[in-house]
Design a protein around this motif. Structure first.
Motif, mmCIF file in Angstrom:
data_model
loop_
_atom_site.group_PDB
_atom_site.id
_atom_site.type_symbol
_atom_site.label_atom_id
_atom_site.label_comp_id
_atom_site.label_asym_id
_atom_site.label_seq_id
_atom_site.Cartn_x
_atom_site.Cartn_y
_atom_site.Cartn_z
ATOM 1 N N GLU A 209 -6.403 8.757 -1.069
ATOM 2 C CA GLU A 209 -7.118 7.481 -0.974
ATOM 3 C C GLU A 209 -6.157 6.297 -0.987
ATOM 4 O OE1 GLU A 209 -6.389 8.140 -5.286
ATOM 5 O OE2 GLU A 209 -6.882 9.384 -3.557
ATOM 6 N N GLY A 210 -4.896 6.557 -1.313
ATOM 7 C CA GLY A 210 -3.877 5.513 -1.333
ATOM 8 C C GLY A 210 -3.884 4.698 -2.611
ATOM 9 N N LEU A 211 -2.795 3.992 -2.846
ATOM 10 C CA LEU A 211 -2.653 3.085 -3.982
ATOM 11 C C LEU A 211 -2.330 1.702 -3.444
ATOM 12 C CD1 LEU A 211 -0.428 5.334 -6.300
ATOM 13 C CD2 LEU A 211 -2.885 4.935 -6.512
ATOM 14 N N GLU A 212 -2.826 0.676 -4.123
ATOM 15 C CA GLU A 212 -2.615 -0.690 -3.649
ATOM 16 C C GLU A 212 -2.116 -1.583 -4.775
ATOM 17 O OE1 GLU A 212 -5.761 -1.484 -0.097
ATOM 18 O OE2 GLU A 212 -6.612 -1.409 -2.113
ATOM 19 N N LEU A 213 -1.153 -2.408 -4.445
ATOM 20 C CA LEU A 213 -0.668 -3.437 -5.356
ATOM 21 C C LEU A 213 -0.874 -4.781 -4.673
ATOM 22 C CD1 LEU A 213 0.956 -4.342 -7.919
ATOM 23 C CD2 LEU A 213 3.010 -4.171 -6.498
ATOM 24 N N PHE A 214 -1.633 -5.664 -5.315
ATOM 25 C CA PHE A 214 -1.884 -6.987 -4.759
ATOM 26 C C PHE A 214 -1.120 -8.030 -5.557
ATOM 27 C CE2 PHE A 214 -5.689 -4.578 -3.520
ATOM 28 C CZ PHE A 214 -5.726 -4.853 -2.163
ATOM 29 N N ILE A 215 -0.450 -8.908 -4.843
ATOM 30 C CA ILE A 215 0.320 -9.983 -5.469
ATOM 31 C C ILE A 215 -0.402 -11.303 -5.228
ATOM 32 C CG2 ILE A 215 2.547 -11.163 -5.567
ATOM 33 C CD1 ILE A 215 3.766 -8.559 -4.368
ATOM 34 N N SER B 237 4.015 -2.855 3.475
ATOM 35 C CA SER B 237 4.072 -4.193 2.885
ATOM 36 C C SER B 237 3.570 -5.185 3.926
ATOM 37 C CB SER B 237 5.512 -4.527 2.463
ATOM 38 O OG SER B 237 5.588 -5.822 1.910
ATOM 39 N N ILE B 238 2.423 -5.792 3.643
ATOM 40 C CA ILE B 238 1.794 -6.681 4.625
ATOM 41 C C ILE B 238 1.107 -7.849 3.916
ATOM 42 C CG2 ILE B 238 1.411 -4.939 6.426
ATOM 43 C CD1 ILE B 238 -1.392 -4.522 5.314
ATOM 44 N N ILE C 211 8.389 -6.402 4.974
ATOM 45 C CA ILE C 211 7.159 -6.350 5.768
ATOM 46 C C ILE C 211 7.247 -5.125 6.672
ATOM 47 C CG2 ILE C 211 8.076 -7.842 7.608
ATOM 48 C CD1 ILE C 211 5.189 -8.977 7.864
ATOM 49 N N GLY C 212 6.122 -4.437 6.809
ATOM 50 C CA GLY C 212 6.117 -3.241 7.640
ATOM 51 C C GLY C 212 6.058 -1.965 6.819
ATOM 52 N N PHE C 213 6.610 -0.871 7.367
ATOM 53 C CA PHE C 213 6.503 0.459 6.763
ATOM 54 C C PHE C 213 7.879 1.012 6.432
ATOM 55 C CE2 PHE C 213 6.703 5.071 7.292
ATOM 56 C CZ PHE C 213 5.758 5.483 6.358
ATOM 57 N N LYS C 214 7.915 1.786 5.334
ATOM 58 C CA LYS C 214 9.136 2.490 4.943
ATOM 59 C C LYS C 214 8.750 3.756 4.194
ATOM 60 C CE LYS C 214 13.565 1.721 2.592
ATOM 61 N NZ LYS C 214 14.339 0.730 1.787
ATOM 62 N N GLN C 215 9.433 4.848 4.497
ATOM 63 C CA GLN C 215 9.179 6.113 3.801
ATOM 64 C C GLN C 215 10.052 6.187 2.559
ATOM 65 O OE1 GLN C 215 6.827 8.294 5.001
ATOM 66 N NE2 GLN C 215 7.051 9.519 3.129
ATOM 67 N N LEU C 216 9.447 6.395 1.400
ATOM 68 C CA LEU C 216 10.158 6.504 0.126
ATOM 69 C C LEU C 216 9.806 7.847 -0.497
ATOM 70 C CD1 LEU C 216 9.377 2.900 -1.190
ATOM 71 C CD2 LEU C 216 11.523 3.680 -0.159
ATOM 72 N N LEU C 217 10.702 8.839 -0.317
ATOM 73 C CA LEU C 217 10.419 10.221 -0.694
ATOM 74 C C LEU C 217 9.111 10.657 -0.017
ATOM 75 C CD1 LEU C 217 11.511 10.299 -4.464
ATOM 76 C CD2 LEU C 217 12.790 11.026 -2.445
ATOM 77 N N GLN D 191 0.845 -1.190 0.000
ATOM 78 C CA GLN D 191 0.000 0.000 0.000
ATOM 79 C C GLN D 191 0.881 1.240 0.000
ATOM 80 O OE1 GLN D 191 -2.332 -0.503 3.558
ATOM 81 N NE2 GLN D 191 -3.641 -2.081 2.659
ATOM 82 N N LEU D 192 0.547 2.190 -0.854
ATOM 83 C CA LEU D 192 1.291 3.438 -0.954
ATOM 84 C C LEU D 192 0.386 4.601 -0.567
ATOM 85 C CD1 LEU D 192 3.048 2.818 -4.393
ATOM 86 C CD2 LEU D 192 4.038 2.496 -2.121
ATOM 87 N N THR D 193 0.896 5.471 0.279
ATOM 88 C CA THR D 193 0.137 6.664 0.669
ATOM 89 C C THR D 193 1.003 7.890 0.406
ATOM 90 O OG1 THR D 193 0.946 6.531 2.960
ATOM 91 C CG2 THR D 193 -1.123 5.419 2.463
#
Length: 197
Positions: free
Chosen positions: A43-49, A166-167, A154-160, A35-37
């Motif tokens: 509203e966020g963006l989601e990528l499902f694998i 990632s969960i 897994i977890g959270f990371k700030q990218l710019l 998930q990207l916020t």
């Protein structure tokens, strides 16, 4: 039904059957999600694998990735999508067979292969994230010296200005439950063996 030295304890057999059957469900639901916020995407963006495909906001994420030099995500680029459904299906069949045939050796084969599958899957996913986050196009419109864009395993990371989560998705949680049931069945068998000694 009384167990023999070569057969499983009733509880272990039931847990193994449930573990195997639950793996088939994984083939029909997303296994992992990223998930990207960001302020521009409240509203966020989601990528499902999934086991065999990607879903969610794939095209939007590909568009964003272009600006920072990340490769586009295309299902055909991942051999995993051709292999995963068969690997998960095989494990499911093996778990059910171990419960039906009721033989310890087959159960232990199932557990060992399940553990190996989990290790390989985690390592492969990490390498996949590393490759996409580090091998950037030097001609990208946006370049930040020393910046990489590897999402967290897994977890959270700030990218710019994006926060990346990632969960596990539904399928991931089902696999965790399946692995837990298998571990419980394994402990039951080990405990019973110790009692017999």
């Amino acid at each position: 039904m009384k167990s023999t030295p070569k057969s499983l304890q009733v509880a272990a057999r039931i847990l193994t059957a449930i573990s195997g059957i639950s793996l088939f469900v994984v083939l029909f639901v997303p296994i992992w999600q990223i998930q990207l916020t960001a302020p521009q995407y409240p509203e966020g963006l989601e990528l499902f694998i999934h086991a065999d495909k990607l879903s969610g906001d794939v095209e939007i994420i590909n568009g964003l990735n272009h600006y920072i030099g990340m490769r586009e995500l295309h299902e055909k680029d991942f051999v995993e999508f051709a292999v995963l459904p068969y690997a998960i299906g095989f494990l499911g069949v093996l778990g059910v067979l171990a419960a039906l045939i009721n033989r310890k050796w087959l159960f232990f084969v199932f557990v060992v292969l399940f553990v190996l599958f989990g290790i390989v899957a985690i390592v492969d996913f990490y390498m996949w994230l590393y490759d996409y986050g580090h091998n950037l196009n030097p001609a990208a419109p946006i370049k930040v010296p020393g910046m990489t864009y590897q999402p967290p395993l897994i977890g959270f990371k700030q990218l710019l200005n994006f926060g990346a989560y990632s969960i596990p998705a539904k399928g991931g949680w089902i696999m965790i439950v399946s692995a837990t049931l298998s571990a419980c069945a394994f402990m039951i068998e080990i405990k019973f063996k110790k009692k017999k000694i």
